[in-house]
Scaffold this motif. Sequence first.
Motif, PDB file in Angstrom:
ATOM      1  N   UNK A  69       0.960  -1.270  -0.091  1.00  0.00           N
ATOM      2  CA  UNK A  69      -0.083  -0.107  -0.104  1.00  0.00           C
ATOM      3  C   UNK A  69       0.916   1.203  -0.175  1.00  0.00           C
ATOM      4  N   UNK A  70       0.257   2.370  -0.294  1.00  0.00           N
ATOM      5  CA  UNK A  70       0.918   3.504  -0.295  1.00  0.00           C
ATOM      6  C   UNK A  70       1.245   4.050  -1.799  1.00  0.00           C
ATOM      7  N   UNK A  71       1.721   5.350  -1.772  1.00  0.00           N
ATOM      8  CA  UNK A  71       1.883   6.122  -3.160  1.00  0.00           C
ATOM      9  C   UNK A  71       2.956   5.459  -3.943  1.00  0.00           C
ATOM     10  N   UNK A  72       4.147   4.913  -3.160  1.00  0.00           N
ATOM     11  CA  UNK A  72       5.261   4.327  -3.685  1.00  0.00           C
ATOM     12  C   UNK A  72       4.967   2.885  -4.239  1.00  0.00           C
ATOM     13  N   UNK A  73       3.814   2.287  -3.672  1.00  0.00           N
ATOM     14  CA  UNK A  73       3.723   0.754  -4.050  1.00  0.00           C
ATOM     15  C   UNK A  73       3.538   0.549  -5.671  1.00  0.00           C
ATOM     16  N   UNK A  74       4.457  -0.496  -5.973  1.00  0.00           N
ATOM     17  CA  UNK A  74       4.351  -0.924  -7.485  1.00  0.00           C
ATOM     18  C   UNK A  74       2.889  -1.277  -7.983  1.00  0.00           C
ATOM     19  N   UNK A  75       2.611  -1.326  -9.329  1.00  0.00           N
ATOM     20  CA  UNK A  75       1.526  -1.598  -9.879  1.00  0.00           C
ATOM     21  C   UNK A  75       1.385  -3.172  -9.558  1.00  0.00           C
ATOM     22  N   UNK A  76       0.244  -3.868  -9.460  1.00  0.00           N
ATOM     23  CA  UNK A  76       0.121  -5.030  -9.457  1.00  0.00           C
ATOM     24  C   UNK A  76      -1.338  -5.800 -10.383  1.00  0.00           C
ATOM     25  N   UNK A  77      -0.504  -6.698 -11.006  1.00  0.00           N
ATOM     26  CA  UNK A  77      -1.730  -7.501 -11.792  1.00  0.00           C
ATOM     27  C   UNK A  77      -1.899  -9.100 -11.135  1.00  0.00           C
ATOM     28  N   UNK A  78      -2.946  -9.182 -10.638  1.00  0.00           N
ATOM     29  CA  UNK A  78      -2.984 -10.563  -9.896  1.00  0.00           C
ATOM     30  C   UNK A  78      -3.336 -11.627 -10.974  1.00  0.00           C
ATOM     31  N   UNK A  79      -2.528 -12.932 -10.652  1.00  0.00           N
ATOM     32  CA  UNK A  79      -2.904 -14.100 -11.463  1.00  0.00           C
ATOM     33  C   UNK A  79      -3.912 -14.947 -10.828  1.00  0.00           C
ATOM     34  N   UNK A  80      -4.811 -15.176 -11.278  1.00  0.00           N
ATOM     35  CA  UNK A  80      -5.924 -15.837 -10.416  1.00  0.00           C
ATOM     36  C   UNK A  80      -6.442 -17.238 -11.300  1.00  0.00           C
ATOM     37  N   UNK A  81      -6.915 -18.127 -10.299  1.00  0.00           N
ATOM     38  CA  UNK A  81      -7.526 -19.469 -11.060  1.00  0.00           C
ATOM     39  C   UNK A  81      -8.801 -18.993 -11.695  1.00  0.00           C
ATOM     40  N   UNK A  82      -9.032 -19.601 -12.990  1.00  0.00           N
ATOM     41  CA  UNK A  82      -9.969 -19.395 -14.118  1.00  0.00           C
ATOM     42  C   UNK A  82     -11.149 -18.988 -13.470  1.00  0.00           C
ATOM     43  N   UNK A  83     -11.714 -19.785 -12.690  1.00  0.00           N
ATOM     44  CA  UNK A  83     -13.133 -19.563 -12.257  1.00  0.00           C
ATOM     45  C   UNK A  83     -13.353 -18.902 -10.752  1.00  0.00           C
ATOM     46  N   UNK A  84     -11.955 -18.261 -10.277  1.00  0.00           N
ATOM     47  CA  UNK A  84     -12.255 -17.978  -9.096  1.00  0.00           C
ATOM     48  C   UNK A  84     -12.485 -16.212  -8.894  1.00  0.00           C
ATOM     49  N   UNK A  85     -13.849 -15.946  -8.963  1.00  0.00           N
ATOM     50  CA  UNK A  85     -14.185 -14.589  -9.032  1.00  0.00           C
ATOM     51  C   UNK A  85     -13.977 -13.730  -7.845  1.00  0.00           C
ATOM     52  N   UNK A  86     -14.141 -14.760  -6.624  1.00  0.00           N
ATOM     53  CA  UNK A  86     -14.090 -14.123  -5.239  1.00  0.00           C
ATOM     54  C   UNK A  86     -12.685 -13.516  -5.067  1.00  0.00           C
ATOM     55  N   UNK A  87     -11.533 -14.068  -5.573  1.00  0.00           N
ATOM     56  CA  UNK A  87     -10.165 -13.619  -5.070  1.00  0.00           C
ATOM     57  C   UNK A  87     -10.231 -12.364  -5.965  1.00  0.00           C
ATOM     58  N   UNK A  88     -10.676 -12.396  -7.346  1.00  0.00           N
ATOM     59  CA  UNK A  88     -10.468 -10.973  -8.214  1.00  0.00           C
ATOM     60  C   UNK A  88     -11.329  -9.979  -7.610  1.00  0.00           C
TER      61      UNK A  88
END
Length: 232
Positions: A69-88
């Motif tokens: 968290x915070x303004x200096x935090x890197x951008x993040x793209x999550x890799x999720x299981x195909x059907x795992x909507x909750x995690x997304x």
Amino acid sequence: MSDHILICDDEPDLREMLAEYLGKRGYRTTLASGAQELRAHLAEARPDLILLDINMPGEDGLSVLRSLQGPEAPMVIMLTAAGDVIDRVVGLEMGADDYLAKPVDLRELVSRIKAVLRRQTSVASEAPRERARFRFGKTWLDLDAAKLFDEGGEELPLTAMEFNLLKLFARNRGRVLNRDQILEGAHDRSWDPFDRSIDIRISRIRKKIEVNPAKPEVIRTVRGVGYIYDPG
């Protein structure tokens, strides 16, 4: 210098494949098999973006994301299981910039990476030209610094996408924005206008700016149309 991407996934074959594919397209990559290695790398250098697997043994990706968290935090793209909507959904609520389902389509991955990094560049290049502060409920948005402050002057965590959305609303005070306008104005055409990405991010912003997020008064929903910034 090329963009630096940290790939954190517990699957060795996937890590190596992503590193090889991104390396051939000009990106610098660093590999981590889990949260411990990721944090060790972050202590040495800040990447431009992290590809973060959610389902890892030990400390999972959502726990790692919570700490970024915070303004200096890197951008993040999550890799999720195909059907795992909750995690997304949870990941977006916690500040992830995008998500991609496994098995990963490599061409789509590069497209998503470019879109996220483009948003980051846009924030960095456009913000200094602004000289304005906007009242958002119990907070102030400083466009020049690309930061959000509470009434006591304390800085609040703000992701690049959250800043883009607040900036868009600030520039369109009193105007109802539909989903297409929000997608276009926030520099992210990769979103699906019919998914919940916009709603999730606005809900997250409301928790920071509204006195009562359950009854928003600053960024209000216009049923069947979109959202309006109406500070009163």
